[in-house]
Design an enzyme around this catalytic site. Structure first.
Site, short mmCIF file in Angstrom:
data_model
loop_
_atom_site.label_atom_id
_atom_site.label_comp_id
_atom_site.label_asym_id
_atom_site.label_seq_id
_atom_site.Cartn_x
_atom_site.Cartn_y
_atom_site.Cartn_z
N LYS A 60 -12.66 58.10 -9.62
CA LYS A 60 -12.82 58.89 -8.41
C LYS A 60 -13.38 57.96 -7.35
O LYS A 60 -14.39 57.29 -7.58
CB LYS A 60 -13.77 60.07 -8.64
CG LYS A 60 -13.78 61.09 -7.51
CD LYS A 60 -12.55 61.97 -7.58
CE LYS A 60 -12.58 63.07 -6.53
NZ LYS A 60 -11.48 64.03 -6.70
N SER A 63 -8.13 59.35 -8.60
CA SER A 63 -8.32 60.45 -7.66
C SER A 63 -9.31 60.03 -6.60
O SER A 63 -10.10 59.10 -6.81
CB SER A 63 -8.82 61.70 -8.39
OG SER A 63 -7.86 62.20 -9.30
#
Length: 371
Positions: free
Chosen positions: A162, A230
């Site tokens: 992330k 992500s």
């Protein structure tokens, strides 16, 4: 040597629901203080302003604080990676990873699941899409591998990250310091952040050489086969979870991977499950999995030529529904058809993550009957 891993998938019944995690802890399956990572899907729009990720994050961390002994600051450092958007039949869920004492896990010298975690150095907005970000991510991946007890990069089957994307605020910050940014389009910066991160993963694992700035988002032949990246507004570092196999760890679980060549490549999902250690018939069916598949994790991308298997599609020309949501729903349906379960992890924006129009797929299986 790292401790064995227990891994379970739990449903998310509403946007702030963490009851599945609480039930795992209350039933003694895992201990709150031993949770080392959570990877999940939330039901928001998957975009820059998808705050369902923040809501779910808070709910899961509150359970870890309430049911454990770790202070809040320590719980805040537990990697909890949310991918927003459950388009089509995809169902909100979370996969929870926790260590268990060696005495509670089956002993074996065969490769078994191991997990490592790292946070990169802070990423400045002007570094997103450029070599400094690649270098910082690569260093973080190597740190996470060491924590997982993995020395051979081929034993890494899944790297979930992330990273920050660009917002109006961070773009303004860069400009105030006399810096430029790769793009001023915040939604485009999601693809950019993911792609740059994947290049860092590929460099760390020896899949590719260090790319030039000009290669980012252009040389799509440069990719990692195990990356799942992500991005969001909730952090300013790369949060890195490395999942692989190591001998001597023990435990019930093993991970494998493959690469989807296009959006309909169901065979690649079966190949990842086989690579994880399950024996399957030549033409497998979801019933052949029994209860032994924990979850699959996929990245997907609309092919830049607007074609799948020789047939034209309109995803990239659609001004009503962004292609992110369309390809996610498509690949989610393919994955759910293979597994027989709509609670599969499918994330979009897969630049430099597998070939153009395809993407990596990882599978975790329970090998308890063979242990």
């Amino acid at each position: 040597m790292p401790e064995p891993i227990e891994v379970r998938k739990v449903p998310i019944r509403h946007v702030s629901d963490a009851s599945g995690l609480a039930e795992l802890i209350d039933s003694g399956v895992i201990e709150a203080d031993r949770v080392v990572a959570v990877i999940g899907k939330t039901e928001g729009n998957g975009g820059v302003n998808d705050y369902t990720r923040i809501i779910a994050d808070r709910a899961f961390r509150e359970v870890l604080v309430a049911k454990g002994t770790r202070p809040l600051e320590e719980v805040r450092r537990v990697p909890i990676v949310w991918s927003g958007g459950t388009d089509g039949v995809l169902s909100p869920h979370a996969t929870v990873f926790a260590t268990v004492p060696k005495g509670r896990a089956p002993a074996t010298d065969e490769p078994r699941l191991t997990v490592g975690f790292a946070m990169s150095e802070p990423l400045l907005p002007e570094e997103i899409g450029r070599r400094p970000m690649v270098e910082k991510v690569a260093a973080g991946v190597k740190e996470a591998m060491a924590q997982a007890g993995i020395t051979d990069p081929t034993d890494v089957h899944y790297v979930q990250t992330k990273t920050p994307l660009l917002t109006i605020h961070t773009i303004r910050d860069a400009k105030s310091r006399g810096q430029t940014v790769w793009t001023e389009h915040t939604h485009e910066s999601m693809d950019l952040s993911n792609g740059t991160t994947a290049l860092g993963i590929g460099v760390a694992l020896g899949e590719i050489e260090m790319p030039d700035d000009a290669d980012v988002m252009h040389r799509l032949d440069l990719y990692s086969s195990v990356s799942s990246c992500s991005s969001g507004v909730e952090l300013d570092q790369a949060q890195i979870v490395v999942v692989g196999n190591a001998r001597g760890v023990g435990g019930r679980y093993r991970i494998g991977h493959s690469v989807m060549r296009d959006a309909l490549d169901a065979d690649a999902i079966w190949a990842a499950i086989r690579d994880a250690g399950l024996e399957l018939p030549d033409r497998p069916h979801p019933n052949d999995l029994g209860e032994r598949l924990v979850n699959v994790f996929l990245k997907c991308e609309a092919s830049r030529d607007g074609v799948v298997r020789g047939r034209r599609n309109a995803m990239l020309d659609d001004s009503d529904v962004h292609w992110h949501r369309q390809i996610k729903a498509c690949v989610g349906g393919v994955a759910a058809a293979v597994t027989g379960d709509p609670a599969v992890f499918v994330s979009v924006s897969a630049a430099h993550q597998g070939p153009d129009g395809g993407g990596p797929v990882a599978a975790i299986v329970d090998l308890a009957p063979e242990s």
